[in-house]
Design a protein around this motif. Structure first.
Motif, PDB file in Angstrom:
ATOM      1  N   ILE A  66      -3.076   5.009  -2.212  1.00 35.57           N
ATOM      2  CA  ILE A  66      -1.969   4.759  -1.296  1.00 35.57           C
ATOM      3  C   ILE A  66      -1.768   6.073  -0.553  1.00 35.57           C
ATOM      4  O   ILE A  66      -2.262   7.105  -0.993  1.00 35.57           O
TER       5      ILE A  66
ATOM      6  N   HIS B 174     -12.693  -4.705  -3.697  1.00 37.56           N
ATOM      7  CA  HIS B 174     -11.804  -3.820  -2.936  1.00 37.56           C
ATOM      8  C   HIS B 174     -10.714  -3.336  -3.878  1.00 37.56           C
ATOM      9  O   HIS B 174      -9.749  -4.029  -4.115  1.00 37.56           O
ATOM     10  N   TYR B 175     -10.906  -2.123  -4.375  1.00 36.87           N
ATOM     11  CA  TYR B 175     -10.085  -1.677  -5.508  1.00 36.87           C
ATOM     12  C   TYR B 175      -8.654  -1.354  -5.117  1.00 36.87           C
ATOM     13  O   TYR B 175      -7.757  -1.440  -5.937  1.00 36.87           O
ATOM     14  N   SER B 176      -8.431  -0.932  -3.875  1.00 37.70           N
ATOM     15  CA  SER B 176      -7.098  -0.515  -3.418  1.00 37.70           C
ATOM     16  C   SER B 176      -6.482   0.481  -4.388  1.00 37.70           C
ATOM     17  O   SER B 176      -5.369   0.312  -4.856  1.00 37.70           O
TER      18      SER B 176
ATOM     19  N   LYS C  42      -2.423   4.389  -6.762  1.00 40.41           N
ATOM     20  CA  LYS C  42      -1.559   3.313  -7.216  1.00 40.41           C
ATOM     21  C   LYS C  42      -1.664   3.113  -8.718  1.00 40.41           C
ATOM     22  O   LYS C  42      -0.738   2.656  -9.354  1.00 40.41           O
TER      23      LYS C  42
ATOM     24  N   SER D 113      -8.426  -1.306 -11.703  1.00 39.00           N
ATOM     25  CA  SER D 113      -7.665  -1.535 -10.482  1.00 39.00           C
ATOM     26  C   SER D 113      -7.221  -2.973 -10.294  1.00 39.00           C
ATOM     27  O   SER D 113      -6.343  -3.235  -9.491  1.00 39.00           O
TER      28      SER D 113
ATOM     29  N   ARG E  57     -12.080  -2.433   4.037  1.00 42.25           N
ATOM     30  CA  ARG E  57     -12.941  -3.606   4.209  1.00 42.25           C
ATOM     31  C   ARG E  57     -14.058  -3.388   5.215  1.00 42.25           C
ATOM     32  O   ARG E  57     -14.693  -4.359   5.630  1.00 42.25           O
TER      33      ARG E  57
ATOM     34  N   ARG F 152      -2.169  -1.513  13.993  1.00 40.98           N
ATOM     35  CA  ARG F 152      -1.533  -1.625  12.682  1.00 40.98           C
ATOM     36  C   ARG F 152      -1.010  -0.265  12.247  1.00 40.98           C
ATOM     37  O   ARG F 152      -1.451   0.760  12.747  1.00 40.98           O
TER      38      ARG F 152
ATOM     39  N   THR G 255      -0.478   2.347   6.645  1.00 40.25           N
ATOM     40  CA  THR G 255      -0.712   1.674   5.359  1.00 40.25           C
ATOM     41  C   THR G 255      -1.619   0.472   5.544  1.00 40.25           C
ATOM     42  O   THR G 255      -2.541   0.236   4.760  1.00 40.25           O
ATOM     43  N   GLN G 256      -1.340  -0.293   6.583  1.00 39.24           N
ATOM     44  CA  GLN G 256      -2.162  -1.476   6.838  1.00 39.24           C
ATOM     45  C   GLN G 256      -3.590  -1.082   7.174  1.00 39.24           C
ATOM     46  O   GLN G 256      -4.536  -1.747   6.754  1.00 39.24           O
TER      47      GLN G 256
ATOM     48  N   TYR H 262      -5.914  -0.511   4.202  1.00 37.80           N
ATOM     49  CA  TYR H 262      -6.496  -1.725   3.625  1.00 37.80           C
ATOM     50  C   TYR H 262      -7.570  -2.310   4.519  1.00 37.80           C
ATOM     51  O   TYR H 262      -8.561  -2.858   4.058  1.00 37.80           O
TER      52      TYR H 262
ATOM     53  N   SER I 174      -9.278  -5.356  -9.207  1.00 31.19           N
ATOM     54  CA  SER I 174     -10.204  -6.062  -8.323  1.00 31.19           C
ATOM     55  C   SER I 174     -11.611  -5.556  -8.575  1.00 31.19           C
ATOM     56  O   SER I 174     -11.808  -4.409  -8.946  1.00 31.19           O
TER      57      SER I 174
END
Lengths: 393, 163
Positions: free
Chosen positions: A157, A152-154, A162, A147, A67, A56, A59-60, A63, A149
Motif C-alpha cells: 500500500i 495479484h498479491y496486493s 498490507k 497475501s 495488473r 485514477r 491508490t487505484q 492496483y 491471492s
C-alpha cells in the motif's frame, strides 16, 4: 540456381504463437533451415494502462499497474509505490521494506520456476515442465497464505505493506524453502548433465558480453552474458539495502548459461528469504501518506524477475498522476533475439524466444508507425470512439 | 536402464499432486480473498451503515452504495442510515480487499467462496440480497421495529483499537 538464392523466403510466426501462449509476431527470413534475418512485431496486447493511470488516483493506479503483468505483479506495484513515496517524501518502515523484499523474492522464485517449466516445454522436455510446475505450486501456496491471492498479491500500500508475517507463517515458508532448494538442486543437475537438454541449449544463442551491452540486455539474459547488471546490487532499493544479494554472473552467454543463472538466482532467493525471516525486526508495517502527492517527477527502478523495471512518474500536485511511463524488462531483451537468431536453425527459435523469458503483456507500448505511403494513424479520443462505433456496427 | 525404471516405479507409487476439482476441493487459506459477504450483528441488524467508504476506496469502482434513513419503525442497521442499495459488480472487482480495510463497522468481509460464474453480464452484479448473510439463530430479520434511543451509535465501540 543463383536466381533462386536471391529470393527471400520469410516464415511468419504468430500473432497466434504456436509455442508461447501469448501474441507476438515474428518474421524469420530463412535460407533453407538457417535463419538469416529476424524481425519482431509487438503490441497485440495493448491495453492502454499508462493512459488509464492518468484518470485514477494513486491508490487505484497501484492496483491497476499490478495488473500490467500476471507473473511479476508485485514488482510493478513496488516500483510505483517506491516512486510515489519518494515524491511524497515518505519512508516506509523497515519491517514493511523487508516484507516487500520477501514478497519480491517469493515472486522471483515463482516466476523463474514458471519460466523454467515453459522453457523445458519448448525444448520438448514435458516431464520437466510438469515437475517444475508442481514445485511452483508450493511457492504459489506460500503466496496465497501470505497475501490471500495466488497471482495479484496486493502486498503493497502507499507507505508500507498490507500484510504481516508471524512465527507460524515463517516456519511454513522455511520448510517449503528447504523442499524447493532440494528440488532446485535436482533441476541444476538435469540442466547441466542431461544430454537431450544440453543438445538444445549448449552453445545455442550465444550472446557475447559486448553485444549484450550494446543491445541493452537486462536481467538474467544480460547476467548470463557476463554483464554486471542487477538493480538490487547496483542501486539497492527498499529492503535490499539491509538484505544485500549476491549477483549471479555467467560468462558463457548461451542458453545453458541462462538456465544456470536463473537457477542460481533461485538459490540466492532461498537464502535471502531465510535471512529475512531470521532477521526481520518487529515494528510498524505502514505509515500515513497524504492523498495529494506534491508536484514533481521521479524515476524508480527495481529488479523484476526478468530484469530491470523502470517507472517514470510525474505528479502535478493533485490526487492523480500526470504521467506514468512503464518500461518493462522484456522490451529491452527483444533486441537480443533478433540479433542472436541469425545463423541458427529455425527449430532453435522457440528455445531462443523462451530463453529471454518473454512477457508479451509487458510489451503493450504505443508505437507510432511513420510510413511514407500511409498517413499517420494517430487518433484522438473522440476520433477513436467514433471509429470504434463504426467498426463494430 | 534399471535406474530409470526404478525412478518410474518410485514416482508411480507416490500420491498424485493434483486434485480432482469438482469432487475434491482444496481448502482455501485464511487470508484468501473470495466473494464478499455483508455481515450482521447478533441481533440481526445489518452492520453496513451505507457510508460508501468502500465504494470510495474501491480501485476498480466495482461497488455502488445508496444510503437511506433508518427509522425506529423500520430499522436495518444501528445509527441514522443504512444501505438501501448495495451492489458489487463481480466482473469489475479485483478482490484486493480494500473495501474490507476501509469499512468502519467491519460489515463487508471477503469470504472463501471462489465459484462465481455467470451466463450474462447482468447476473455479474451482486445485489444486497445476494451479499447479505442470513440471520443467525432466532434473531429477527431486517427491518426491525426497535425502541427509540436504543441504536443511536452507528459505529460500534471497538473492543481492541489496535486491531
Amino acid at each position: 540456381m543463383t536466381e533462386a538464392k536471391k529470393e527471400k523466403f520469410i516464415v511468419p510466426i504468430g500473432p497466434q504463437h504456436p509455442a508461447l501462449k501469448e501474441p507476438g509476431n515474428f518474421e524469420f527470413t530463412v535460407d533453407g533451415e538457417i535463419v538469416t534475418d529476424a524481425t519482431v512485431r509487438l503490441g497485440f496486447v495493448h491495453r492502454g494502462i499508462e493512459k488509464a493511470c492518468e484518470t485514477r488516483n494513486y491508490t487505484q493506479d497501484m492496483y491497476l499497474l499490478e495488473r500490467v503483468c500476471g507473473i511479476c505483479s508485485h514488482v510493478h506495484a513496488t516500483a510505483f509505490v517506491l516512486g510515489v513515496e519518494k515524491l511524497a517524501g515518505v519512508q516506509a518502515p523497515p519491517r514493511a521494506e523487508a516484507i516487500r523484499v520477501l514478497a519480491a523474492e517469493l515472486e522471483r522464485i515463482h516466476s523463474h520456476l514458471l519460466w523454467f517449466g515453459v522453457a523445458a516445454h519448448e525444448a520438448g522436455f514435458d516431464t520437466l515442465f510438469m515437475y517444475t510446475w508442481r514445485d511452483r505450486e508450493v511457492v504459489m501456496d506460500i503466496l496465497e497464505t501470505l497475501s490471500g491471492s495466488r497471482v495479484h498479491y496486493s502486498v503493497n500500500i502507499l507507505g508500507g505493506v498490507k500484510i504481516d508475517i508471524d512465527q507460524k507463517l515463517s516456519d511454513l515458508i522455511k520448510k517449503d524453502m528447504d523442499f524447493l532448494e532440494e528440488r532446485t538442486e535436482h533441476y541444476m543437475k538435469v540442466v547441466t548433465t542431461d544430454e537431450t537438454f544440453l543438445g538444445r541449449t549448449r552453445g545455442i544463442g550465444t550472446l557475447s558480453r559486448d553485444r549484450a551491452k550494446l543491445l541493452g540486455a537486462v536481467g538474467p539474459t544480460a547476467r548470463a552474458s557476463g554483464v554486471k547488471r542487477d538493480v538490487r546490487v547496483n542501486a539497492p532499493y527498499s529492503g535490499y539495502k539491509e538484505f544485500p544479494v549476491k549477483m549471479v554472473i555467467d560468462q558463457t552467454g548461451d542458453l545453458e548459461a541462462r538456465f544456470v543463472v536463473r537457477l542460481k538466482e533461485l538459490y540466492e532467493s532461498y537464502r535471502l528469504i531465510r535471512e529475512i525471516l531470521e532477521k526481520i525486526q518487529p515494528g510498524e508495517i505502514s505509515t500515513r501518506i497524504k492523498r495529494k502527492i506534491p508536484e514533481g517527477e521521479v524515476i524508480s527502478r527495481v529488479e523484476a524477475p526478468r530484469g530491470e523495471l523502470f517507472y517514470f512518474i510525474k505528479s502535478n500536485g493533485t490526487e492523480m498522476p500526470d504521467r506514468v511511463k512503464v518500461r518493462t524488462p522484456s522490451l529491452c531483451n527483444w533486441g537480443t533475439i533478433t540479433d542472436v537468431a541469425v545463423g541458427h536453425k529455425l527449430a532453435d527459435m522457440p528455445m531462443l524466444l523462451a530463453g529471454i523469458d518473454p512477457c508479451f503483456s509487458c510489451n503493450d507500448r504505443m508505437v507510432e508507425i511513420r510510413s511514407d505511403s500511409q498517413p499517420s494513424q494517430m487518433m484522438n479520443w473522440d476520433g477513436l470512439r467514433k471509429y470504434g462505433i463504426e467498426y463494430y456496427k | 536402464m534399471l535406474k530409470g525404471l526404478f525412478t518410474t516405479l518410485k514416482i508411480a507409487l507416490e500420491k498424485p499432486v493434483t486434485t480432482q476439482y469438482p469432487e475434491q476441493r482444496r481448502p482455501v487459506h485464511t487470508r484468501f480473498k473470495g466473494r464478499h459477504t455483508l455481515k450482521r450483528y447478533e441481533n440481526g441488524l445489518e452492520k453496513c451503515i451505507g457510508c460508501a467508504l468502500c465504494a470510495a476506496a474501491c480501485p476498480a469502482d466495482a461497488i455502488f452504495v445508496e444510503a437511506s434513513e433508518n427509522t425506529d419503525e423500520e430499522r436495518y442497521s444501528p445509527g441514522e442510515r443504512y444501505a438501501s442499495t448495495y451492489e458489487i459488480n463481480m466482473l469489475r472487482c479485483i478482490f484486493c480487499g480494500f473495501c474490507e480495510d476501509s469499512c468502519p463497522t467491519e460489515a463487508i468481509v471477503l469470504g472463501d467462496q471462489y465459484e462465481m460464474s455467470f451466463g450474462d453480464r447482468h447476473s455479474s452484479i451482486y445485489t444486497k440480497e445476494l451479499l447479505l448473510e442470513p440471520v443467525s439463530g432466532d434473531a429477527e430479520t431486517t427491518p426491525q421495529k426497535t425502541k427509540p434511543g436504543e441504536f443511536t451509535r452507528s459505529v460500534p465501540v471497538m473492543q481492541d483499537p489496535q486491531d
